[in-house]
Enzyme design. Structure first.
Site, short mmCIF file in Angstrom:
data_model
loop_
_atom_site.label_atom_id
_atom_site.label_comp_id
_atom_site.label_asym_id
_atom_site.label_seq_id
_atom_site.Cartn_x
_atom_site.Cartn_y
_atom_site.Cartn_z
N CYS A 1 74.00 2.75 -4.05
CA CYS A 1 73.03 3.21 -5.04
C CYS A 1 72.21 4.40 -4.54
CB CYS A 1 72.10 2.06 -5.44
SG CYS A 1 71.17 1.32 -4.07
N HIS B 1 71.42 3.52 -12.67
CA HIS B 1 71.61 3.16 -11.26
C HIS B 1 73.02 2.64 -11.03
CE1 HIS B 1 70.30 -1.14 -12.21
NE2 HIS B 1 69.79 -0.46 -13.23
N HIS C 1 66.74 -0.86 -3.68
CA HIS C 1 67.67 -0.46 -4.73
C HIS C 1 67.18 0.84 -5.34
CE1 HIS C 1 70.89 -0.83 -7.53
NE2 HIS C 1 70.08 -0.84 -8.58
#
Length: 196
Positions: free
Chosen positions: A151, A48, A36
């Site tokens: 992301c 994010h 991530h």
């Protein structure tokens, strides 16, 4: 764009301490089957991009009894979000995605693990990166898509001002997984290679 010059080769995929990350850094953490990515903006905060499934499962496992008392992050948040570093990391390690890495034989080979965590593309100064991330927090980054708008694409866009859907590690990982099933000429075509 690209005001930060490419420097000498840097160590790739190194776990960092909290004191080593700087505002404007593109950071990532492993969440098991995927990494991530986000932009560290300082003061223990990260902007994010996530999908609603990730937001629901992640938030409910880190804060099963309600929102985070530090940043307010809660189950069901999706899109571009601002959280504390702890909510972003979800007990994982901090790594920095490197820009301006000089291409080397091992860096960009399909089997190289380093290919997921670096790019030869240079990046903009931290204040521009943070401004982009804050603008996208307000304006959004479109609909989340695992391969074409995720992301990592968000963080790369914040760092460079360029949308590069084939630059991300998730795309590289997917192409690597498909490699045994597609011929070399087809792979060159898919990746936009030059036939000269």
């Amino acid at each position: 764009m690209g005001n930060v010059p490419a420097g000498p080769s840097k160590p790739i995929n190194v776990v960092l301490s909290r004191s080593e990350i700087l505002p404007g850094d593109h950071i990532y953490t492993s969440r098991g089957a995927y990494d991530h990515h986000g932009i560290y903006i300082g003061e223990n905060r990260v902007i994010h991009f996530q999908n609603s499934v990730e937001g629901t499962s992640f938030a409910s496992s880190t804060h099963p009894f309600g929102p985070c008392s530090v940043c307010g992050y809660h189950s069901g948040m999706s899109g571009v979000v601002l959280t504390c570093l702890d909510c972003f990391l979800h007990a994982g390690n901090i790594c920095r995605y490197e820009y301006g890495v000089k291409p080397g034989l091992s860096t960009f080979l399909p089997a190289s693990p380093e290919r997921k965590w670096c790019t030869a593309v240079s990046c903009d100064p931290p204040e521009i990166v943070i401004r982009r991330a804050r603008d996208l927090l307000k304006d959004g980054f479109g609909t989340y898509n695992l391969l074409w708008n995720n992301c990592e694409h968000f963080a790369i866009f914040c760092k460079t001002g360029q949308y590069m859907p084939l630059q991300g590690g998730q795309v590289n990982w997917t192409l690597d997984m498909l490699q045994p099933f597609i011929s070399f000429p087809a792979a060159v075509f898919v990746l936009g290679g030059n036939r000269n």
